[in-house]
Structure formats: C-alpha cells, structure tokens
Design an enzyme around this catalytic site. Structure first.
Site, PDB file in Angstrom:
ATOM      1  CG  HIS A  44      16.980  37.431  54.142  1.00  0.00           C
ATOM      2  ND1 HIS A  44      16.853  36.800  53.388  1.00  0.00           N
ATOM      3  CD2 HIS A  44      15.938  37.271  55.172  1.00  0.00           C
ATOM      4  CE1 HIS A  44      16.386  36.094  53.515  1.00  0.00           C
ATOM      5  NE2 HIS A  44      15.666  35.234  54.858  1.00  0.00           N
ATOM      6  CD  GLU A 129      14.887  33.270  45.300  1.00  0.00           C
ATOM      7  OE1 GLU A 129      15.227  34.347  45.695  1.00  0.00           O
ATOM      8  OE2 GLU A 129      15.233  32.922  43.886  1.00  0.00           O
ATOM      9  CB  CYS A 197      14.638  39.195  40.183  1.00  0.00           C
ATOM     10  SG  CYS A 197      15.337  40.536  41.343  1.00  0.00           S
ATOM     11  CB  SER A 225      20.106  40.672  52.555  1.00  0.00           C
ATOM     12  OG  SER A 225      19.827  41.555  51.547  1.00  0.00           O
ATOM     13  CG  ASN A 227      19.156  42.368  47.455  1.00  0.00           C
ATOM     14  OD1 ASN A 227      19.838  43.080  47.279  1.00  0.00           O
ATOM     15  ND2 ASN A 227      18.946  41.128  48.467  1.00  0.00           N
TER      16      ASN A 227
HETATM   17  O1  10E Z   1      18.800  37.197  50.817  1.00  0.00           O
HETATM   18  P1  10E Z   1      17.867  37.872  49.640  1.00  0.00           P
HETATM   19  O2  10E Z   1      18.466  38.439  49.299  1.00  0.00           O
HETATM   20  O3  10E Z   1      17.158  36.795  48.681  1.00  0.00           O
HETATM   21  O4  10E Z   1      16.827  39.043  50.419  1.00  0.00           O
HETATM   22  P2  10E Z   1      16.277  40.331  50.928  1.00  0.00           P
HETATM   23  O5  10E Z   1      15.183  40.273  51.708  1.00  0.00           O
HETATM   24  O6  10E Z   1      17.591  40.561  51.770  1.00  0.00           O
HETATM   25  O7  10E Z   1      15.908  40.705  49.488  1.00  0.00           O
HETATM   26  C1  10E Z   1      14.371  40.375  48.823  1.00  0.00           C
HETATM   27  C2  10E Z   1      14.726  39.798  47.961  1.00  0.00           C
HETATM   28  C3  10E Z   1      13.943  38.583  48.208  1.00  0.00           C
HETATM   29  C4  10E Z   1      12.517  38.548  48.552  1.00  0.00           C
HETATM   30  C5  10E Z   1      14.500  36.933  47.206  1.00  0.00           C
HETATM   31  N1  10E Z   1      14.264  36.946  45.478  1.00  0.00           N
HETATM   32 FE1  SF4 Z   2      11.519  39.876  43.563  1.00  0.00          FE
HETATM   33 FE2  SF4 Z   2      14.019  40.894  42.709  1.00  0.00          FE
HETATM   34 FE3  SF4 Z   2      12.892  42.019  45.163  1.00  0.00          FE
HETATM   35 FE4  SF4 Z   2      13.772  39.086  44.644  1.00  0.00          FE
HETATM   36  S1  SF4 Z   2      15.294  40.498  44.425  1.00  0.00           S
HETATM   37  S2  SF4 Z   2      11.940  40.368  46.247  1.00  0.00           S
HETATM   38  S3  SF4 Z   2      12.821  38.755  43.073  1.00  0.00           S
HETATM   39  S4  SF4 Z   2      12.498  41.933  42.734  1.00  0.00           S
END
Ligand code: 10E
Ligand code: SF4
Length: 312
Positions: A44, A129, A197, A225, A227
């Site tokens: 993302h 997810e 994680c 995103s 996270n």
């Molecule tokens: O929106 P998310 O935080 O889940 O995804 P991201 O692509 O910003 O960061 C990587 C995290 C993943 C792929 C979910 N475990």
């Molecule tokens: Fe994997 Fe964690 Fe990264 Fe998501 S945030 S891609 S679960 S290591």
C-alpha cells in the site's frame, strides 16, 4: 534561527515482507518475457506502485483484468482461496508475494475452523488482508474491530472460540479487544505468539520512544496503509500532533510553526529514500540536527518464492 531537532525512529520504513514482495515483481520484470500483472497494489504505497508501473508492471484490481495464461502476482496482503481457485481455473501463472507472516495467519484460520471453533478475527473491515483471511473459513469466522463489537458478539458454542488478528493492528488497542474476548470466552484459544507481526510491533515501539519528546510527528506512508495509519494514531493518542504524508511534498508549512523537535518515521511499505527526502527538505528550511533512536535492530529476511528463484 534556533536549530531544529529531527528524531528519527528506528526501525522504520520497509519490513522483510515488503522487501520480498517488491523483489518478486522486480525479478519477474527482469526475467519473464511477457507482461507481469499484479493483483491489487503490491504494497500500500503510491510511490512503490508508480515506480513498478513505470518499469512495466500492470496493476489490476481483479483477475478479470489478466489475460488467460499470463503471469500474475498476488500482493503481500494475501488472497482468499476463492481468488486462488479462480486463477487456477483460468490457467494463470501465479506467483504469490503474500508475506509469510500473513500466510501463517491463513494456516491458523484453517486449523481453528477445522477443529469446529468459531474464529474471531480482530481486524479492520474491508482491508485486503482481512478479506483474504476471512475467505479461509467465511462461514465460521466473525470480524471484530472494537471492545463494543466483542460485547455484541454471539457465537454457536462459547466453549469453542479461537481468535486471530490482522498483522498490522495497534498493539495496545488490540490487547484491550483481546482482554474483552478472554473475559467473555474463558476457554478462548489462539496463536502461540501474536499475529501482529514483528515489524508492526517494532515500528510502534520505536515511535512510542520518541513521540512524547516531539512537538510534531511525521509518518511517511500512503493513506491506505494500515500500519502507517496506526503510527499516526499512536502519536496522537500521546497528544503529539501527527500527520501521514506520502512524501516531503505533503508537509504543510503551518505544521512546523514553533516546532523545535520533529519526530520522523515511516510505515512498513514506505521506501527509505522518502524519509531521506523529508530530512533534506527540513534541512532546507533551517538548521537541523538529526538524531536517530534505534530501539531494535531488525535482521528478518524472507527467501523469495521458488518460482522466482528458478526464473533467475
Ligand atoms: O495496509 P497494510 O499496513 O496492511 O499494508 P502495507 O502495504 O502498507 O504494509 C505492508 C503490510 C502488509 C503487506 C500486511 N501485512
Ligand atoms: Fe509481513 Fe509484517 Fe511486513 Fe506485513 S508488516 S508484510 S506481516 S512483515
């Protein structure tokens, strides 16, 4: 002009799952003859997607945008079995870039459902997810986001309940939801170690260690995103103004008025160079001192899928 301090949270930016997913696409672009399709955003982040698009990757929302027999990459967030089945039926050449830590949650979902439990998934509705994990056992899984959702929850057999979580949730908020679940279902079962994680946990802890000292927190990451958004919320819960920015261009001048200490971090999908560019821009606005606070050193690395290793 007095010196401004930039407190750099560490770890920040790319996690092992994101590095792996991006490398999957890069390797396929380099070594496969035909076009490389990617279902959904590989991670993302607008910059990551635009960069891979420039280099030839074709991003599609669903598999019907992929011609029969073509190569398609599943994004780091994982897919429901229905998507996998559809790809098989269509004879697509699938390369799976799902993070191994997401795959682990899928395996737990199947195991818990197979033993007859109601599976309570703690996560955000509509997130890719969550869609993927829910799809493993849709008729046995319920989604909760809040303590209020837990209070309203009805299950077939309160003695047979397991829980799982999305990998990128806020650690503190999730523990409140989990406490509510444990109080309601005394025999609640779940994973050996939490599904949130290592990368999510480390980025939250690193930001928590600097957020109180900062007058402003900037989180580099895209709006979708999960996270990255959790990092902004974490700082705000500590009463530090915080903003999510895609890149240095997203900084508004008025945010910096009277700010002596800027806390800076980045979500797991945001490229490190974007953080460097923020530091550079702040440096152009006046004298800065950059202080990095490293809380944990990450050494996690995931091997590439065999299909990619073999095509090199
Ligand atoms: O929106 P998310 O935080 O889940 O995804 P991201 O692509 O910003 O960061 C990587 C995290 C993943 C792929 C979910 N475990
Ligand atoms: Fe994997 Fe964690 Fe990264 Fe998501 S945030 S891609 S679960 S290591």
């Amino acid at each position: 002009m007095p010196k401004r301090t930039i407190l750099l949270a560490s770890p920040r930016s790319f996690c092992a799952g994101v590095e792996r997913a991006i490398e999957v696409v890069e390797q396929l672009l380099a070594h496969r003859p035909g076009p490389v399709y990617v279902r959904k955003q590989i991670v993302h982040n607008t910059h990551v997607v635009a960069d891979l698009e420039r280099r030839g990757a074709v991003f599609v929302d669903e598999l019907d945008g992929v011609p029969d027999g073509a190569t398609v990459v599943f994004s780091a967030h994982g897919v429901a079995p229905a998507v996998r089945n559809e790809a098989d039926r269509r004879g697509l050449d699938v390369v799976d870039a799902t993070c191994p830590l997401v795959t682990k949650v899928h395996a737990e979902a199947r195991r818990y459902a197979a033993r007859g439990d109601t599976v309570v998934l703690i996560g955000h509705a509509g997130h890719e997810e969550v869609e993927g994990t829910l799809g493993e056992a849709r008729d046995r899984t319920v989604l909760v986001e809040t303590v209020e959702d837990v209070a309203a929850l009805q299950v077939d057999d309160p003695e047979r309940v397991s829980y799982l979580t999305q990998t990128t949730l806020a650690v503190d908020e999730t523990s409140a939801v989990l406490d509510a679940l444990r109080n309601k279902f005394r025999g609640l079962r779940g994973p050996e170690s939490a599904d949130i994680c290592y990368a999510t946990t480390n980025r939250q802890e690193a930001l928590a260690a600097i957020a109180d000292e900062a007058d402003l927190v900037l989180v580099v990451g895209s709006a979708n995103s999960s996270n990255s958004r959790r990092l902004v919320e974490l700082a705000r819960r500590r009463d530090t103004p915080a903003y999510l920015i895609d890149d240095a261009g997203g900084i508004r001048g008025e945010w910096l008025d009277g700010v002596r200490v800027v806390g800076l971090t980045a979500g797991a999908s945001a490229p490190p160079r974007l953080v460097d560019e923020v530091v550079e821009l702040l440096g152009q606005l006046g004298p800065v001192e950059v202080v990095e606070r490293e809380l944990t050193r990450e050494t996690v690395h995931f091997t590439l899928p065999s299909a990619v290793r073999e095509s090199r």
